[in-house]
Design an enzyme around this catalytic site. Structure first.
Site, PDB file in Angstrom:
ATOM      1  N   GLU A 110       0.803  -1.231   0.000  1.00 14.35           N
ATOM      2  CA  GLU A 110       0.000   0.000   0.000  1.00 14.35           C
ATOM      3  C   GLU A 110       0.834   1.279   0.000  1.00 14.35           C
ATOM      4  OE1 GLU A 110      -3.878  -1.553   2.469  1.00 14.35           O
ATOM      5  OE2 GLU A 110      -2.134  -1.022   3.647  1.00 14.35           O
TER       6      GLU A 110
HETATM    7  C1  TNX Z   1      -4.413  -3.961   4.868  1.00 14.57           C
HETATM    8  S1  TNX Z   1      -2.719  -6.344   4.655  1.00 14.57           S
HETATM    9  C2  TNX Z   1      -3.116  -3.727   5.298  1.00 14.57           C
HETATM   10  C3  TNX Z   1      -2.892  -3.315   6.691  1.00 14.57           C
HETATM   11  C4  TNX Z   1      -4.165  -3.171   7.449  1.00 14.57           C
HETATM   12  C5  TNX Z   1      -5.109  -4.296   7.080  1.00 14.57           C
HETATM   13  C6  TNX Z   1      -6.377  -4.293   7.869  1.00 14.57           C
HETATM   14  C7  TNX Z   1      -1.686  -5.303   4.328  1.00 14.57           C
HETATM   15  C8  TNX Z   1      -0.448  -5.777   3.735  1.00 14.57           C
HETATM   16  N1  TNX Z   1      -2.001  -4.023   4.564  1.00 14.57           N
HETATM   17  O1  TNX Z   1      -2.147  -2.118   6.714  1.00 14.57           O
HETATM   18  O2  TNX Z   1      -3.882  -3.191   8.802  1.00 14.57           O
HETATM   19  O3  TNX Z   1      -5.416  -4.166   5.720  1.00 14.57           O
HETATM   20  O4  TNX Z   1      -7.121  -5.446   7.610  1.00 14.57           O
END
Ligand code: TNX
EC number: 3.2.1.52
Length: 536
Positions: A352
């Protein structure tokens, strides 16, 4: 008088008979409740009686098995109240732990034979003995607390088990960044997951809201970056000694710690501490809170440093991928943590990074991967890292996009399977769950159980898969009891997917076995979700 005497005598006989005279019914071995279900279970008639005179016999170099023997002793004591002796010489009425190369041709395999006068756990490696002990413990008909055994005797079914894991990496992840959890909590969790033959604990040690591990060459990461969490609480962090203590404790439970420092995104807690790392990002206004450096004992102001992020929005932060300081910084961080980490992996996050341009993201990941390699570790990263050129030893953790996982495979890398829609422990069970999120799915226990890593995508085949991991993100999770509620029973389901052969798995049978575990958890005072799909 004579009559009274005989009356008293019969009363005494009856009381004795009820209090200690008879033995319990033995549940035959083919009706066991072992999770993960073993590869093969062959029941036999009769039972073995575990009592105060049973000895734990070590048939191996004590340097290798003494601690395992002590672990077994304390586990049995917690379940039954019995205090067994540890001995070296073979004898009857014993639980024998034997290192034996011929017990299994699988590294983590073991054999468990329960006979009339002896229990024999044999394995080629200490890890196998530890897993044999886990299975044995699940055949003991007592849960601690109020002990149902009579006459301090516990009857175990005869038979034999041969067992080994499907996948070498069976993991759980705990996010200690969104909310911080103490060393004691992490140790408790390690004990709880070891029961299900989980052998990796991935710690998400940094995120926008908090930096959780001491880095001696960048001390403000913890003094400033550690002093926040979701909701704006005081946060916390592990000193390097704390981290080492966790690593050692995990080792004693055959669990490898996988440290993660998420980069280049999810880095606001570093940018709070050192403005020099900040390329000029904007923290979401609604949840931004100014850092009071003076209150934290830091005299110099740092006008380039960011405010705290107390919300749960993701994707707004990044390191400056053009700046040499960034690479000095990540080199120091990866070096210091790698030096404290005996396990083979260093997780660089990589998810992300929405405000990092792809042309900056790719070389950044490649440089981070080089640094990880320089310090003797293999790179793990969330599936987005597959956009970069991966080394064959690097592993992509499939959480969101199958196309990323497939890109990693096409480069010759392995994948760690953690699909958010199946394996995320922070997803709510259903719309009434008071904790957790539901952006990926609601995941009831049967949903967490009824899938297989090899059946997600045609291109992701058995030989590409390193293993399975269940992540627990903690935006909404603040206590150990919350951790337990979201983790159990679902982690038991994921553990069975990671350990047991597909052909041995079956939801009906799992739902019967998990109910037995519910009784044990209840006796141990552990919180868990009483799924309506199970007759508890
Ligand atoms: C996505 S999973 C994210 C996290 C959040 C999560 C909450 C991932 C690699 N990144 O930053 O905590 O969703 O479900």
């Amino acid at each position: 008088m004579k009559q009274l005497k005989s009356l008293l005598f019969s009363a005494a006989v009856i009381i004795l008979a009820f209090s200690c005279g008879q033995k319990q019914e033995t549940v035959p071995m083919d009706q066991h409740s072992i999770i993960p279900i073993p590869v093969s279970v062959v029941p036999a008639a009769g039972s073995f009686t575990l009592d105060g005179k049973t000895a734990i016999v070590l048939q191996a170099d004590p340097a290798q098995v003494q601690l395992i023997g002590e672990y077994l002793k304390s586990s049995i004591s917690a379940l039954t109240g019995l205090n067994l002796n540890i001995a070296q010489e073979d004898r009857d009425n014993a639980i024998v732990l034997a290192l034996d190369a011929s017990a299994s041709d699988k590294e983590e395999g073991y054999r468990l034979a329960i006979m009339d006068k002896k229990v024999l756990i044999s394995a080629p490696q200490p890890a196998g003995l530890f897993y044999g002990i886990q299975s044995l413990q699940q055949l003991i008909p007592a849960h601690g607390g109020k002990i149902p055994g009579v006459n301090n005797q516990f009857s175990l079914p005869q038979g034999s088990i041969e067992d080994y894991p499907e996948y070498g990496y069976r993991g759980m992840m705990l996010d200690v960044a969104r909310h911080f959890f103490s060393v004691e909590d992490v140790k408790k969790l390690i004990d709880q997951i070891a029961v299900y033959k989980i052998n990796h604990l991935h710690l998400h040690l940094s995120d926008d809201q908090g930096w959780r591990i001491e880095i001696k060459s960048w001390p403000l990461l913890t003094t400033i970056g550690g002093a926040n969490e979701v909701g704006g609480g005081k946060g916390g962090y592990y000193t390097q000694d704390d981290y080492t203590e966790i690593v050692r404790y995990a080792q004693s439970r055959f669990i490898t710690i996988v440290p993660e420092i998420d980069m280049p995104g999810h880095t606001n807690s570093a940018l709070n501490a050192y403005g020099i790392l900040n390329p000029g990002i904007t923290v979401p206004e609604a949840t931004a809170v100014p850092v009071d450096r003076k209150a934290l004992g830091v005299d110099e102001e740092d006008p380039d440093a960011t405010p705290y992020h107390t919300g749960i929005e993701v994707g707004f932060s990044t390191l400056d991928t053009d700046s040499p300081v960034t690479y000095k910084f990540i080199d120091d961080v990866i070096r210091e943590i790698s030096e404290l980490t005996p396990g083979p992996y260093f997780h660089i996050g990589g998810d992300e990074s929405h405000v990092t341009a792809m042309e900056d993201y790719i070389p950044f990941i490649e440089k981070a991967q080089e640094i990880v390699t320089k310090y003797g570790k293999k790179t793990l990263g969330w599936d987005e890292v597959a956009h970069a050129k991966l080394l064959p030893t690097s592993v992509a953790q499939y959480w969101a996009k199958a196309e990323n996982a497939i890109m990693a495979i096409d480069q010759g890398s392995k994948v760690l399977i953690s699909p958010a829609v199946k394996a995320y422990l922070d997803m709510q069970y259903d719309s009434t769950t008071h904790l957790g999120l539901h952006w990926a799915a609601y995941i009831e226990l049967d949903e967490a159980y009824n899938w297989d890593p090899t059946e997600l995508e045609a291109e992701i085949r058995r030989e590409h898969i390193l293993g399975v991991e269940a992540p627990l993100w903690t935006e909404t999770i603040t206590t150990m009891s919350d951790i337990e509620y979201m983790t159990f029973p679902r982690l038991a389901a994921i553990a069975e997917i990671a350990w047991s052969p597909k052909t041995a798995r079956n939801w009906e049978d799992f739902s019967r076995r998990i109910a037995w575990h519910g009784q044990r958890w209840e006796a141990q005072g552990k919180n868990f979700y009483r799924s309506p799909k199970v007759e508890w």
